[in-house]
Write a protein that holds these residues in place. Structure first.
Motif, PDB file in Angstrom:
ATOM      1  N   UNK A   1      -7.619  -1.152  -8.819  1.00  0.00           N
ATOM      2  CA  UNK A   1      -6.200  -1.456  -9.032  1.00  0.00           C
ATOM      3  C   UNK A   1      -6.032  -2.883  -9.558  1.00  0.00           C
ATOM      4  N   UNK A   2      -6.750  -3.836  -8.974  1.00  0.00           N
ATOM      5  CA  UNK A   2      -6.668  -5.227  -9.449  1.00  0.00           C
ATOM      6  C   UNK A   2      -7.060  -5.332 -10.921  1.00  0.00           C
ATOM      7  N   UNK A   3      -8.140  -4.681 -11.287  1.00  0.00           N
ATOM      8  CA  UNK A   3      -8.620  -4.775 -12.666  1.00  0.00           C
ATOM      9  C   UNK A   3      -7.723  -4.006 -13.637  1.00  0.00           C
ATOM     10  N   UNK A   4      -7.145  -2.929 -13.171  1.00  0.00           N
ATOM     11  CA  UNK A   4      -6.193  -2.205 -14.014  1.00  0.00           C
ATOM     12  C   UNK A   4      -4.962  -3.079 -14.273  1.00  0.00           C
ATOM     13  N   UNK A   5      -4.467  -3.742 -13.234  1.00  0.00           N
ATOM     14  CA  UNK A   5      -3.305  -4.621 -13.392  1.00  0.00           C
ATOM     15  C   UNK A   5      -3.606  -5.782 -14.339  1.00  0.00           C
ATOM     16  N   UNK A   6      -4.850  -6.221 -14.360  1.00  0.00           N
ATOM     17  CA  UNK A   6      -5.252  -7.359 -15.195  1.00  0.00           C
ATOM     18  C   UNK A   6      -5.717  -6.949 -16.580  1.00  0.00           C
ATOM     19  N   UNK A   7      -5.760  -5.665 -16.859  1.00  0.00           N
ATOM     20  CA  UNK A   7      -6.323  -5.176 -18.118  1.00  0.00           C
ATOM     21  C   UNK A   7      -5.758  -5.883 -19.337  1.00  0.00           C
ATOM     22  N   UNK A   8      -4.452  -5.932 -19.452  1.00  0.00           N
ATOM     23  CA  UNK A   8      -3.836  -6.465 -20.678  1.00  0.00           C
ATOM     24  C   UNK A   8      -4.030  -7.970 -20.823  1.00  0.00           C
ATOM     25  N   UNK A   9      -4.107  -8.683 -19.719  1.00  0.00           N
ATOM     26  CA  UNK A   9      -4.274 -10.139 -19.810  1.00  0.00           C
ATOM     27  C   UNK A   9      -5.740 -10.542 -19.886  1.00  0.00           C
ATOM     28  N   UNK A  10      -6.633  -9.569 -19.735  1.00  0.00           N
ATOM     29  CA  UNK A  10      -8.066  -9.864 -19.829  1.00  0.00           C
ATOM     30  C   UNK A  10      -8.706  -9.197 -21.042  1.00  0.00           C
ATOM     31  N   UNK A  11      -7.878  -8.674 -21.930  1.00  0.00           N
ATOM     32  CA  UNK A  11      -8.389  -7.976 -23.108  1.00  0.00           C
ATOM     33  C   UNK A  11      -9.005  -8.969 -24.086  1.00  0.00           C
ATOM     34  N   UNK A  12     -10.167  -8.621 -24.623  1.00  0.00           N
ATOM     35  CA  UNK A  12     -10.850  -9.470 -25.598  1.00  0.00           C
ATOM     36  C   UNK A  12     -10.027  -9.605 -26.869  1.00  0.00           C
ATOM     37  N   UNK A  13     -10.163 -10.742 -27.526  1.00  0.00           N
ATOM     38  CA  UNK A  13      -9.450 -10.983 -28.785  1.00  0.00           C
ATOM     39  C   UNK A  13      -9.812  -9.940 -29.838  1.00  0.00           C
TER      40      UNK A  13
ATOM     41  N   UNK B   1       0.672  -6.964 -12.596  1.00  0.00           N
ATOM     42  CA  UNK B   1       0.591  -7.123 -14.051  1.00  0.00           C
ATOM     43  C   UNK B   1       1.611  -8.156 -14.524  1.00  0.00           C
ATOM     44  N   UNK B   2       2.846  -8.046 -14.055  1.00  0.00           N
ATOM     45  CA  UNK B   2       3.897  -8.991 -14.442  1.00  0.00           C
ATOM     46  C   UNK B   2       3.509 -10.425 -14.074  1.00  0.00           C
ATOM     47  N   UNK B   3       2.932 -10.588 -12.905  1.00  0.00           N
ATOM     48  CA  UNK B   3       2.498 -11.914 -12.460  1.00  0.00           C
ATOM     49  C   UNK B   3       1.420 -12.471 -13.382  1.00  0.00           C
ATOM     50  N   UNK B   4       0.463 -11.635 -13.759  1.00  0.00           N
ATOM     51  CA  UNK B   4      -0.600 -12.090 -14.661  1.00  0.00           C
ATOM     52  C   UNK B   4      -0.046 -12.456 -16.040  1.00  0.00           C
ATOM     53  N   UNK B   5       0.954 -11.725 -16.496  1.00  0.00           N
ATOM     54  CA  UNK B   5       1.579 -12.041 -17.788  1.00  0.00           C
ATOM     55  C   UNK B   5       2.301 -13.389 -17.699  1.00  0.00           C
ATOM     56  N   UNK B   6       3.028 -13.613 -16.597  1.00  0.00           N
ATOM     57  CA  UNK B   6       3.766 -14.878 -16.415  1.00  0.00           C
ATOM     58  C   UNK B   6       2.824 -16.058 -16.180  1.00  0.00           C
ATOM     59  N   UNK B   7       1.667 -15.774 -15.590  1.00  0.00           N
ATOM     60  CA  UNK B   7       0.738 -16.828 -15.194  1.00  0.00           C
ATOM     61  C   UNK B   7      -0.639 -16.572 -15.813  1.00  0.00           C
TER      62      UNK B   7
ATOM     63  N   UNK C   1       0.814  -1.218   0.000  1.00  0.00           N
ATOM     64  CA  UNK C   1       0.000   0.000   0.000  1.00  0.00           C
ATOM     65  C   UNK C   1       0.846   1.266   0.000  1.00  0.00           C
ATOM     66  N   UNK C   2       2.126   1.152   0.352  1.00  0.00           N
ATOM     67  CA  UNK C   2       2.986   2.330   0.345  1.00  0.00           C
ATOM     68  C   UNK C   2       3.393   2.732  -1.074  1.00  0.00           C
ATOM     69  N   UNK C   3       3.212   1.830  -2.051  1.00  0.00           N
ATOM     70  CA  UNK C   3       3.495   2.153  -3.460  1.00  0.00           C
ATOM     71  C   UNK C   3       2.570   1.313  -4.339  1.00  0.00           C
ATOM     72  N   UNK C   4       1.305   1.691  -4.328  1.00  0.00           N
ATOM     73  CA  UNK C   4       0.287   0.941  -5.068  1.00  0.00           C
ATOM     74  C   UNK C   4       0.556   0.890  -6.580  1.00  0.00           C
ATOM     75  N   UNK C   5       1.049   1.955  -7.216  1.00  0.00           N
ATOM     76  CA  UNK C   5       1.351   1.846  -8.646  1.00  0.00           C
ATOM     77  C   UNK C   5       2.421   0.793  -8.950  1.00  0.00           C
ATOM     78  N   UNK C   6       3.479   0.753  -8.156  1.00  0.00           N
ATOM     79  CA  UNK C   6       4.525  -0.258  -8.375  1.00  0.00           C
ATOM     80  C   UNK C   6       3.966  -1.652  -8.120  1.00  0.00           C
ATOM     81  N   UNK C   7       3.116  -1.780  -7.095  1.00  0.00           N
ATOM     82  CA  UNK C   7       2.501  -3.082  -6.823  1.00  0.00           C
ATOM     83  C   UNK C   7       1.643  -3.522  -8.010  1.00  0.00           C
ATOM     84  N   UNK C   8       0.898  -2.592  -8.586  1.00  0.00           N
ATOM     85  CA  UNK C   8       0.078  -2.921  -9.757  1.00  0.00           C
ATOM     86  C   UNK C   8       0.957  -3.389 -10.908  1.00  0.00           C
ATOM     87  N   UNK C   9       2.114  -2.774 -11.079  1.00  0.00           N
ATOM     88  CA  UNK C   9       3.049  -3.213 -12.115  1.00  0.00           C
ATOM     89  C   UNK C   9       3.534  -4.629 -11.867  1.00  0.00           C
TER      90      UNK C   9
END
Length: 190
Positions: free
Chosen positions: A150-162, A89-95, A78-86
């Motif tokens: 924040x969760x949905x923003x981090x997941x945006x790219x991995x949840x984008x429709x085809x 995002x990386x975790x969702x891309x890897x997984x 919570x002390x750096x929510x933007x970095x956490x979201x990044x």
């Protein structure tokens, strides 16, 4: 140092979860086949019922494990929510299966709340609320709403429709990550 070897039961359970991850991420719960999971795990469908009680029990355990793994890999900061979201995002891309399993759960098991998942989210919301009360995070949104955004923003790219992907195809992977960080920064008023 000797390497730890899990007992056979733990190894079998882990193989079943791994095989189920691939099966359910690809086709969901309804179309998933216990027989295919058993074969992929070098086991059989009887083991699924032995360890998880049912196909639904296996699916629920898998979704719960996926959420637990995500929060363990990317602890809330919570002390750096933007970095956490990044990092999220990386975790969702890897997984990529994590988002697919969450989607299948919303579609096929929304009426079955998973206690461990609810607890993980409730704990995260409590951390956000604490950070808001301490002045670390703005109070423009309720804690649960802010965490969800924040969760949905981090997941945006991995949840984008085809169908939408061609419109943003030119956005490179490093830029996609930066978009997540920038969006959360803007969300926080920065």
């Amino acid at each position: 140092m000797a390497r730890f070897t899990p007992p056979a039961a733990d190894a079998m359970r882990a193989r079943l979860l791994l095989a189920a991850r691939d099966e359910f991420a690809a086709v969901g719960l309804a179309a998933g086949k216990v027989e295919r999971i058993g074969v992929a795990a070098s086991s059989n469908k009887a083991q699924v019922f032995h360890y998880f009680g049912s196909k639904e029990g296996l699916f629920d355990a898998l979704v719960a494990d996926s959420v637990t793994e995500t929060f363990a890999e990317v602890p809330l900061a919570t002390d750096d929510l933007p970095a956490w979201a990044g990092r999220l995002h990386d975790s969702f891309v890897r997984r990529p299966w994590a988002q697919r399993l969450a989607t299948w759960h919303r579609l096929e098991r929304a009426d079955v709340p998973l206690e461990s998942v609810a607890t993980s989210f409730a704990d995260a919301v409590a951390e956000v609320e604490h950070a808001q009360r301490a002045g670390v995070l703005p109070r423009a949104f309720r804690p649960a709403v802010l965490l969800g955004l924040v969760l949905h923003t981090a997941a945006f790219w991995t949840a984008t429709d085809a169908e939408y992907e061609p419109l943003v195809h030119a956005v490179t992977p490093p830029r996609r990550r930066q978009v997540v960080v920038d969006a959360v920064t803007a969300l926080l008023g920065g």
